[in-house]
Write a protein that holds these residues in place. Sequence first.
Motif, short mmCIF file in Angstrom:
data_model
loop_
_atom_site.label_atom_id
_atom_site.label_comp_id
_atom_site.label_asym_id
_atom_site.label_seq_id
_atom_site.Cartn_x
_atom_site.Cartn_y
_atom_site.Cartn_z
N LEU A 621 -59.98 -28.17 1.43
CA LEU A 621 -59.91 -27.11 2.00
C LEU A 621 -61.22 -26.21 2.10
O LEU A 621 -61.99 -26.29 1.10
N LEU A 626 -65.70 -21.40 9.44
CA LEU A 626 -64.40 -20.98 10.08
C LEU A 626 -64.84 -20.00 11.31
O LEU A 626 -65.86 -19.36 11.16
N SER A 627 -64.24 -20.08 12.38
CA SER A 627 -64.63 -19.15 13.61
C SER A 627 -63.76 -17.82 13.26
O SER A 627 -62.65 -17.96 12.75
N PRO A 628 -63.96 -16.62 13.53
CA PRO A 628 -63.36 -15.39 13.29
C PRO A 628 -62.17 -15.41 14.30
O PRO A 628 -62.02 -16.03 15.25
N ILE A 629 -61.26 -14.52 13.90
CA ILE A 629 -60.31 -14.42 14.86
C ILE A 629 -60.25 -12.88 15.15
O ILE A 629 -60.24 -12.10 14.51
N TRP A 634 -54.45 -12.73 17.27
CA TRP A 634 -53.01 -12.61 16.57
C TRP A 634 -52.02 -12.57 17.39
O TRP A 634 -50.80 -13.18 17.25
N LEU A 637 -50.87 -15.85 19.07
CA LEU A 637 -50.39 -16.58 18.09
C LEU A 637 -49.12 -16.36 17.83
O LEU A 637 -48.18 -17.22 17.66
N SER A 732 -54.59 -31.72 9.00
CA SER A 732 -55.28 -30.73 9.93
C SER A 732 -56.41 -30.06 8.96
O SER A 732 -57.71 -30.10 9.64
N ILE A 733 -55.95 -29.38 8.10
CA ILE A 733 -56.90 -28.43 7.34
C ILE A 733 -57.88 -29.47 6.60
O ILE A 733 -59.33 -29.34 6.85
N MET B 1 -59.85 -18.95 11.51
CA MET B 1 -59.24 -19.32 12.86
C MET B 1 -58.56 -20.74 12.63
O MET B 1 -57.28 -21.09 12.89
N ILE B 3 -57.88 -22.72 10.13
CA ILE B 3 -56.84 -22.87 9.10
C ILE B 3 -55.59 -22.27 9.77
O ILE B 3 -54.38 -22.82 9.45
N VAL B 4 -55.66 -20.92 10.40
CA VAL B 4 -54.56 -20.42 10.86
C VAL B 4 -53.94 -21.33 12.06
O VAL B 4 -52.80 -21.72 12.34
N MET B 5 -54.82 -21.94 12.94
CA MET B 5 -54.28 -22.83 13.82
C MET B 5 -53.63 -24.05 13.16
O MET B 5 -52.43 -24.33 13.74
#
Lengths: 805, 112
Positions: A621, A626-629, A634, A637, A732-733, B1, B3-5
């Motif tokens: 992990l 990471l890219s921002p959201i 949201w 999604l 995936s993670i 993002m 991880i959420v995905m």
Amino acid sequence: MTLLHWATISPFLLAIFIPLLYKYFRKIHTGWFVLILPLVLFIYYLNYLPVTRDGGTVMEYVPWVPSLGINIDLYVDGLSLLFALLITGIGVLVVLYSIYYLADKKERLNNFYVYLLLFMGAMLGVVLSDNLIVLYVFWEATSISSALLISYWFHREKSIYGAQKSMFITVFGGLSMLGGFSLIYVMTGTFSIREIIANVDLVTASSLFIPAMLLVLLGAFTKSAQFPFHIWLPDAMEAPTPVSAYLHSATMVKAGIYLVARVTPIFGGGAAWFWIITLAGLTTLIWGSLQAVRQKDLKSILAFSTVSQLGMIMSLLGAGSAAYYFNDGDNLLYTTAILAAVFHLINHATFKGSLFMAAGIVDHQTGTRDIRKLGGLMTFMPITATISLFGLAAMAGIPPLNGFLSKELFFTGMVQASQYGIFNLDTWGMFLPIIAWIASIFTFLYCAIIFFKTFRGKLQLEKLNVSKVREAPFGMLISPIILITLVIVFGLFPNILAYSIIDPAMQSILPGILSVGERFEVNITHWHGFNLELWMTLGVFLIGILLYRTMNRWSKLGFYRSEQDIFNYVYDQGYDGLIKGSQVITRAQITGRLRDYFVYMCVFMVLLIFYTMFKYDGFMLSTDNLSPIEPYMWLVLIAFVASIVAVPFINNRMTAIIVTGAAGYLVAIMFTIFRAPDLALTQLLIETVSVILFMLVFVHLPKLKKDKIKPSTKIVNLIVSVSVGVMMTLVSISAFAFGSETGFSSIREYFIENSKALAGGYNIVNVILVDFRGLDTMLEILVLAIAALGVISFIKLRLKEGEDV
Amino acid sequence: MEIVMSIVIGIVFAISVYLLLSRNLIRVILGTLTISHGVHLLLITMSELQRGAPPLLNIGEENFTDPLPQALVLTAIVIAFGVTSMLLVMGYRTYKEHNTEDLDQLRGSADE
């Protein structure tokens, strides 16, 4: 390719032309064309006799797969030449005999001779090949061609049973032998028998010695019908008699003997080899002779007798291997057993071949092989009776025939072995001659039974299917007469074989025992003085005659009445169990339910991936990189997840289409956010078409109903689907974390740099699809075309009345 | 993002597999449709989201997102469409021939 190679594969080449010859020369019996080949080959191989007689060998190389050490190297020495002569020599006689035996116009001779030639070629390959892998290939070819020959009259159920049985057992043995050969390769790094013998220290020192030995022996024992694998041989008697005479007396069953003799220099010399082979041989010898006494069918008696005689040769090879144990000058004393083995091998081929042919003649002329129906044939078939008399006398060990000589040598070998004083022989050794002696009594007994029950007594014409019993046509008698002549000649003048055949073969089985230029002392005589062997032989005759005279009494015993070998029962039960077991497994697995198959696949996939990930500590992990959201993301999604999660709960067709369509359009929006305009466009287009298609089809489909599933099934479904989901998330993670941590750079730079330069396009994705990976795209179009064809045919095509898929 | 995905992808897969395990042929077909969404999103997520401009050379940008996964996904979308439409028509035809969409009843004879 040398002449030797051509000679060895010539049977295969001729086999190709047999169907043509059969078709265009119907007037001439196909056997006449076949006859020429073994005759020529026999003469050809005879040419090597002077070479091997002087201790020489011939090796011809042809590379096949040199990188793996697999080459078609043919090797001629005393042992392989002896076998090559047996195969071609007996081959000539058998083909000649078969011409008259299969004289019926309805016989499918094209098949018969193709199989026979395949077998002959495979057998020559086995005995002449120096490479273990090539030997193995030919070995399996003999198994297959022999199964084809046994099932030649395939409309008989017993033929199929016999063929299947022999195939099962010999191929099982062949596969274990391949395992043994692989282990030898692991130990020595070569498949060449010559090189392995030269580096035999590597084998003896290795911890794989015993496993390799056992596996190779399993191959030899199954092929040579050693106890308890002997059960296939009596069932193989369903083959036409020429086949039995050829395969099951002279050649194929001796392939195991050949293999044991061939690898004696590699494995021989230790206690394990000595005891396994000697005991297996002696057990087979006594079991086979006991079973033979019980049989009522002529060919069955001969089959068990073959089993027993093969055991005898095998035990001699085991006893003779002790010669390797003694490295001083005395070891020549211990070679009698090997001498007896080689000599009896030749003798057995001659007398058993003739006996099978005689049995075939009886069957052919009277229509039965049951000794309870036969009797009194001597008057009507004097030549056949004479042939049988000599053959049986040789087998029973009556002087001065060749069987007598080799049986005396057998006794000598066993008595000597019991006195070696090694391998615990001082305690157990005395049993060897005793077993040999008892088995010989039974051998004598069944020989007497065959002769007196078939040829003496009263003719029972009413029990036979023929109106008149006549002597066989002369052509059918030629082959057994030649063999019987050999029996007598070898019996009277055994020493014509001594230094031409037997000594070179012994030198191949026991190389390195003699110093250069020396020879084994092969001096076979009829009279050895009043020694133990003579008394043993006399005892055999006396007790044998006594047992035959009292046959009326003991033939009422249960032992005599039943013919079944208990190992057949074991085999049949095992075979049925195998079929039932596989049916149970298949039924449990192949249920015809789509859901079950999906469950198998998912469970297997989840287990495999979780196992691998845990084993290699693959879970990771990483929150860096990471890219921002953005807030609106949201919304997208949540809407997407909500629409996907809703799908299983919807029971209205239209709602289902709209919800899945919504999910698809949301994916298109995500593609836009992820800077993939091409994907978004494609997704929009495809989703629209899909929704229309769904609507079109759903009109014709029934309403969605709630699934009626058992609660337990539902729970399993839930567990499976949740675990797949968890697995995908974790993978995936972890994959993303792994990718950003290791910092492997993507190959994107190549495409970005070369898109304009090489392909002249600004849209990189499109350039990749149509240019860099153009062939992929072309095939993709092909897939779509096929799908389109499928769609059309599903909609348009209808089966005509009465047509079925 | 990312991880959420990943979690979103996990949910999509779980739901799709659940649909695939259903007894109803129509739900199975819907499952194949949604599982392809999961696969496409997985592929695109692996390529570091939202970094750089769309992979178009003539928009005056210097940094681009990875074009290769996009190309792969594009192929996958089209193939998935082929598969779905084929399955859909097959389901239609199966229903026409056998008059049921229950997979348990479509098993064939029991003693095969």
